[in-house]
Structure formats: structure tokens, C-alpha cells
Design a protein around this motif. Structure first.
Motif, PDB file in Angstrom:
ATOM      1  N   ASN A  79      33.744  18.550 -16.578  1.00 22.92           N
ATOM      2  CA  ASN A  79      32.758  19.195 -15.697  1.00 22.92           C
ATOM      3  C   ASN A  79      32.832  18.759 -14.243  1.00 22.92           C
ATOM      4  O   ASN A  79      31.936  19.052 -13.448  1.00 22.92           O
ATOM      5  CB  ASN A  79      31.346  18.974 -16.237  1.00 22.92           C
ATOM      6  CG  ASN A  79      31.105  19.873 -17.444  1.00 22.92           C
ATOM      7  OD1 ASN A  79      31.469  21.056 -17.419  1.00 22.92           O
ATOM      8  ND2 ASN A  79      30.558  19.319 -18.507  1.00 22.92           N
ATOM      9  N   LEU A  82      32.131  20.881 -11.000  1.00 21.47           N
ATOM     10  CA  LEU A  82      30.793  21.158 -10.465  1.00 21.47           C
ATOM     11  C   LEU A  82      30.457  20.242  -9.281  1.00 21.47           C
ATOM     12  O   LEU A  82      29.691  20.624  -8.402  1.00 21.47           O
ATOM     13  CB  LEU A  82      29.735  21.028 -11.573  1.00 21.47           C
ATOM     14  CG  LEU A  82      29.876  22.093 -12.678  1.00 21.47           C
ATOM     15  CD1 LEU A  82      28.859  21.891 -13.782  1.00 21.47           C
ATOM     16  CD2 LEU A  82      29.742  23.499 -12.082  1.00 21.47           C
ATOM     17  N   LYS A 103      31.682  28.974 -14.133  1.00 20.51           N
ATOM     18  CA  LYS A 103      30.665  27.934 -13.920  1.00 20.51           C
ATOM     19  C   LYS A 103      30.588  27.518 -12.452  1.00 20.51           C
ATOM     20  O   LYS A 103      29.501  27.221 -11.947  1.00 20.51           O
ATOM     21  CB  LYS A 103      30.848  26.741 -14.856  1.00 20.51           C
ATOM     22  CG  LYS A 103      32.080  25.936 -14.679  1.00 20.51           C
ATOM     23  CD  LYS A 103      32.107  24.797 -15.710  1.00 20.51           C
ATOM     24  CE  LYS A 103      33.479  24.159 -15.703  1.00 20.51           C
ATOM     25  NZ  LYS A 103      33.783  23.392 -16.875  1.00 20.51           N
ATOM     26  N   LEU A 106      28.563  30.329 -10.688  1.00 24.03           N
ATOM     27  CA  LEU A 106      27.122  30.263 -10.977  1.00 24.03           C
ATOM     28  C   LEU A 106      26.488  29.053 -10.292  1.00 24.03           C
ATOM     29  O   LEU A 106      25.376  29.141  -9.752  1.00 24.03           O
ATOM     30  CB  LEU A 106      26.890  30.201 -12.499  1.00 24.03           C
ATOM     31  CG  LEU A 106      27.242  31.491 -13.262  1.00 24.03           C
ATOM     32  CD1 LEU A 106      27.117  31.278 -14.773  1.00 24.03           C
ATOM     33  CD2 LEU A 106      26.364  32.668 -12.825  1.00 24.03           C
ATOM     34  N   SER A 107      27.214  27.937 -10.292  1.00 20.38           N
ATOM     35  CA  SER A 107      26.678  26.736  -9.654  1.00 20.38           C
ATOM     36  C   SER A 107      26.513  26.958  -8.141  1.00 20.38           C
ATOM     37  O   SER A 107      25.498  26.583  -7.547  1.00 20.38           O
ATOM     38  CB  SER A 107      27.611  25.562  -9.950  1.00 20.38           C
ATOM     39  OG  SER A 107      27.379  24.526  -9.067  1.00 20.38           O
ATOM     40  N   SER A 122      35.648  35.692 -13.415  1.00 21.29           N
ATOM     41  CA  SER A 122      34.215  35.373 -13.494  1.00 21.29           C
ATOM     42  C   SER A 122      33.374  36.651 -13.446  1.00 21.29           C
ATOM     43  O   SER A 122      32.317  36.719 -14.080  1.00 21.29           O
ATOM     44  CB  SER A 122      33.794  34.388 -12.401  1.00 21.29           C
ATOM     45  OG  SER A 122      34.188  34.876 -11.153  1.00 21.29           O
ATOM     46  N   TYR A 358      24.799  32.745 -20.262  1.00 21.65           N
ATOM     47  CA  TYR A 358      25.929  31.846 -20.010  1.00 21.65           C
ATOM     48  C   TYR A 358      26.369  31.155 -21.302  1.00 21.65           C
ATOM     49  O   TYR A 358      27.559  31.078 -21.606  1.00 21.65           O
ATOM     50  CB  TYR A 358      25.575  30.804 -18.930  1.00 21.65           C
ATOM     51  CG  TYR A 358      26.746  29.893 -18.657  1.00 21.65           C
ATOM     52  CD1 TYR A 358      27.905  30.384 -18.047  1.00 21.65           C
ATOM     53  CD2 TYR A 358      26.722  28.554 -19.054  1.00 21.65           C
ATOM     54  CE1 TYR A 358      29.005  29.577 -17.831  1.00 21.65           C
ATOM     55  CE2 TYR A 358      27.831  27.731 -18.839  1.00 21.65           C
ATOM     56  CZ  TYR A 358      28.966  28.252 -18.224  1.00 21.65           C
ATOM     57  OH  TYR A 358      30.061  27.448 -18.015  1.00 21.65           O
ATOM     58  N   ASP A 359      25.392  30.695 -22.106  1.00 23.25           N
ATOM     59  CA  ASP A 359      25.750  29.992 -23.344  1.00 23.25           C
ATOM     60  C   ASP A 359      26.522  30.905 -24.296  1.00 23.25           C
ATOM     61  O   ASP A 359      27.488  30.482 -24.927  1.00 23.25           O
ATOM     62  CB  ASP A 359      24.497  29.448 -24.039  1.00 23.25           C
ATOM     63  CG  ASP A 359      23.916  28.289 -23.246  1.00 23.25           C
ATOM     64  OD1 ASP A 359      24.633  27.766 -22.377  1.00 23.25           O
ATOM     65  OD2 ASP A 359      22.749  27.927 -23.480  1.00 23.25           O
ATOM     66  N   VAL A 362      30.068  31.229 -23.085  1.00 26.24           N
ATOM     67  CA  VAL A 362      30.863  30.035 -23.411  1.00 26.24           C
ATOM     68  C   VAL A 362      31.297  30.114 -24.875  1.00 26.24           C
ATOM     69  O   VAL A 362      32.456  29.824 -25.221  1.00 26.24           O
ATOM     70  CB  VAL A 362      30.044  28.743 -23.133  1.00 26.24           C
ATOM     71  CG1 VAL A 362      30.756  27.510 -23.679  1.00 26.24           C
ATOM     72  CG2 VAL A 362      29.801  28.599 -21.634  1.00 26.24           C
TER      73      VAL A 362
END
Ligand code: NDP
Ligand code: MG
Length: 379
Positions: A79, A82, A103, A106-107, A122, A358-359, A362
Motif C-alpha cells: 500500500n 498511497l 486506489k 480514489l485517494s 481505473s 471499491y471492496d 477489489v
């Protein structure tokens, strides 16, 4: 001075972003750099640009990052990307490949940062999520893909401007003129010889299968808030017209330039201003411009991805993630070219619909990749 967080700095697009920065050092500052495995190049970039943050996703490769400038903090692991979407950036340039880009996008939006978006996957995978969140947070997503940058220019940078159709151009990829019966014997090396553009390996294969153009249709739908019936694709072998927009009165406005990604990259960073990116300019003398319709027999993957697009929901994500695996296998010489379409079809037919969260995406990423691997291993 615009402060840039560069996600995917060691790739084809990432390196060209740095060339644009080098040409205009008074206008840009790199505040973070992020890569996956290429520790050697990332190290060189770190010592040159002295970012506040640098990250490498691959923990093993991270052991090769030794000396760091005093003001650079280094993160690594799954990660770590991020961290590269950092507070101090004015703009987050997302130039990684594949689902991994979602990710970061979105972040960045969650932090209210403008996004310069090269990572089309994305939007293919999470377009609904990304555009909804961007609207909620009042964040701009600036197109970097050359076709979308062209359309944005044809619309005078005004995405509210009414149009009749968006017309995406496609080079046709490496096998545009190959007899159909020879398609099954092509190698990765053949597919990597793109006629007009020099790009990363995955997107070059995606151009040969035309998956890339179907992804760009989906990308255009989300970026320009439109529907699929208002997006056309034309094969344009010369790659001089990067895309067009038609209007109610019958006018068609096109953007023309040399095939050089530094142009849309720079424009994403400076618009509405334009800066010089290269002294090599387009000359039209003696050039002809051809436009042909897309041959479905030659590009079956295009139709499969478009079927996923029309079904909507998590289907485009499933097909995109399966495609990542198929392309990797093809690049490694493990499968034939025609197997890519088989895997996309198989995964599209074996994914159950679910809400776009999002989950869930994934989960779909993992499931589609494992379905693709099992299909490829048992055939
Ligand atoms: P490349 O394969 O050349 O580069 C990908 C970059 O992303 C590398 O820096 C790579 O690091 C990094 N990366 C990949 N996965 C991860 C991860 N999990 N964590 C952190 N970094 C990661 O790709 P391109 O530059 O060609 O393409 C990038 C994106 O831009 C794609 O979505 C593509 O479709 C799009 N695009 C590209 C164009 C082009 O001309 N190349 C044109 C239009 C769009 P490492 O080097 O360490 O592996
Ligand atoms: Mg493109």
C-alpha cells in the motif's frame, strides 16, 4: 510552480512526464515518485528530483534502494503507493498500469487533488465510482490519453459543451494489415512493434487486440459524461488525427499532432496554456489521412470488451483484470494471441453481477485474475 506527485514514474508515461518537467524546470516540481519494481531507475530519479516521498510497491526490490537524499522519506510494500499521493502535491499524475491505479485515483480525489489521468484501467474498472466521487469532491480529472486529450481540446476544454458524437481514432495496432489466417502464429515480439507509438508493453499488446480502443470508449463515456451510442471508432492508420468531435451543424473538429505523448502530458499540466514540448512539429505536406471502419473479424476482443461495457456494473472491471493476466501470459510466450479473446470471453461469462463498490471491485480483480489463470492453465 506546480507540485506533481508522479505515480508510475519509471514507466513509459512516467519517464515522459519527467522529460516535460526537465524542459520546464521553472514551472514544475516533483514532490513524490512511485514505482513497482524498478529500484535502479527509481534510485536515479530520487537522486535527481529529490522528492519529499518515494515509494516502491515490491518489498524485495525495495532492498536495493540504498542512499536517499536527507529530505526524502521512502516507503515500500503493497500500500506504499498511497503515501505517494501526498499532501504537498497540487496535482497527482497517475501513470501506473492496470487495476492498481484505481486506489491512487480514489485517494487523490478523496484528498481533493486534481488528477492527471493516464491510467485508463481505473475508469474502465471504477468509472462510476471515480466520477461520482470526483463530482462530490469538486475534483477535476484531466485526460492524458491522447484521444481524450484531443476531444477535450476539440471541446475547448469545456466538458459541458453539447456535441453530437465523439469520434475516437485507432491506429489498428501491429496486426492491422496481417492476413487473418496468420494472426494465430504472431509472437509478443511481433505485437510489440507498434506502427506509430512507442509505449509500455501492456498497452502495446492492448492496441494489437484493440482492447485498448474499447477501454478508451469506456474512458470517454466517463470523462465526457456521455453514452455509448454517441461514441464512434474509426481506424486511422497514420495516427495524425488523435480524435474528433462532431456537432449539430455537421461540423467535425479534429486535433492533429505528431504521435508524441509529451503533448497531452504537458497540456494536462499547463492547460489552458500551451508550452513547447518538442522542436519537432507536425508537417502535413505529402501526408494523406485515411479513415476506415473497424473490422470486427480482426478485432474480436473489441466486441467482447464492448459487451462488458454495455452490461456495465463490475463486468468491465472483470474483463480488464482478466486482460492483465492474459497479456502477461502472452508477453511471456505462454499462450497464443487468440487465447486472449478466449480468456476475456470466459471471464465475462463467469462473473456474477454485484454493486460497484471499491471492496467489490477489489474482489472482482482477484476473482477475474484467478479465473483467467485457471482457464489458461487448463487449456
Ligand atoms: P509502463 O508499463 O511503461 O509503466 C507502468 C508504470 O507503473 C511503471 O512505473 C511501473 O513500475 C508502475 N507500476 C505498475 N504497477 C504498479 C504498482 N502495483 N505499484 C506501483 N507502481 C506500479 O506503462 P505505460 O507508461 O505505458 O502506461 C501507464 C498507463 O498509461 C496505462 O494505464 C496505459 O494504458 C496508459 N497510457 C499509456 C500510454 C503510453 O504511451 N505509454 C498512452 C496512453 C495511456 P515499474 O517500472 O517498477 O514496474
Ligand atoms: Mg490512447
Amino acid at each position: 510552480m506546480k507540485k506533481i506527485a508522479l505515480i508510475g514514474s519509471t514507466g513509459s508515461i512516467g519517464r515522459q512526464v519527467l522529460q516535460v518537467v526537465d524542459k520546464h524546470p521553472e514551472s514544475f516540481k516533483i514532490v513524490s515518485l512511485c514505482a513497482n519494481k524498478n529500484a535502479k531507475l527509481l534510485s536515479e530519479q530520487i537522486s535527481r528530483y529529490k522528492p519529499v516521498i518515494a515509494t516502491l510497491t515490491d518489498s524485495l526490490a525495495a532492498q536495493n534502494i540504498n542512499s536517499l537524499p536527507t529530505k526524502t522519506t521512502f516507503y515500500y510494500g503493497e500500500n506504499s503507493m498511497l503515501h505517494a499521493v501526498c499532501e504537498c502535491a497540487d496535482i497527482v499524475f497517475v501513470a501506473v498500469t492496470g487495476f492498481a491505479g484505481l486506489k491512487a485515483v480514489l485517494s487523490a480525489i478523496n484528498q481533493g487533488k486534481t488528477v492527471a489521468l493516464a491510467n485508463k484501467e481505473s475508469l474502465v474498472c471504477g468509472g462510476e465510482l471515480v466520477t461520482r466521487l470526483a463530482k462530490e469532491k469538486g475534483v477535476q480529472i484531466i485526460p492524458v490519453d491522447s484521444e481524450h486529450s484531443a476531444i477535450w481540446q476539440c471541446l475547448d476544454f469545456d466538458r459541458e459543451k453539447p456535441f453530437e458524437k465523439l469520434i475516437l481514432t485507432a491506429s489498428g495496432g501491429a496486426f492491422r494489415d496481417l492476413p487473418l489466417e496468420n494472426l494465430d502464429s504472431v509472437t509478443a515480439e511481433d505485437a510489440l512493434k507498434h506502427p506509430n507509438w512507442d509505449m509500455g508493453k501492456k498497452i502495446t499488446i492492448d492496441c494489437a487486440t484493440m482492447v485498448n480502443k474499447a477501454f478508451e470508449v469506456i474512458e470517454a463515456k466517463w470523462l465526457f459524461n456521455t453514452t455509448y451510442d454517441k461514441i464512434d471508432v474509426l481506424v486511422h492508420p497514420q495516427s495524425i488525427v488523435h480524435s474528433m468531435v462532431s456537432f449539430r451543424d455537421g461540423s467535425v473538429i479534429a486535433q492533429l499532432a505528431r504521435a508524441d505523448m509529451k503533448l497531452p502530458i504537458a497540456l494536462a499540466l499547463t492547460y489552458p496554456e500551451r508550452v513547447e514540448v518538442s522542436s519537432d512539429k507536425l508537417s502535413l505536406v505529402g501526408k494523406s489521412l485515411d479513415f476506415l471502419s473497424l473490422d470486427d473479424n480482426r478485432y474480436p476482443c473489441f466486441s467482447i470488451v464492448m459487451e462488458a461495457a454495455r452490461r456495465g456494473g463490475v463486468y468491465p472491471c472483470a474483463v480488464s483484470c482478466a486482460n492483465e493476466v492474459a497479456v502477461e501470459y502472452f508477453l511471456q510466450g505462454k499462450i497464443k494471441f487468440s487465447k486472449i479473446q478466449d480468456v476475456l470471453r470466459y471471464v465475462l461469462d463467469n462473473i456474477t453481477p454485484m454493486d460497484v463498490t471499491y471492496d467489490n471491485l477489489v474482489g472482482v480483480d482477484k476473482l477475474a485474475k484467478s479465473l483467467a489463470i485457471s482457464r489458461l492453465s487448463h487449456n
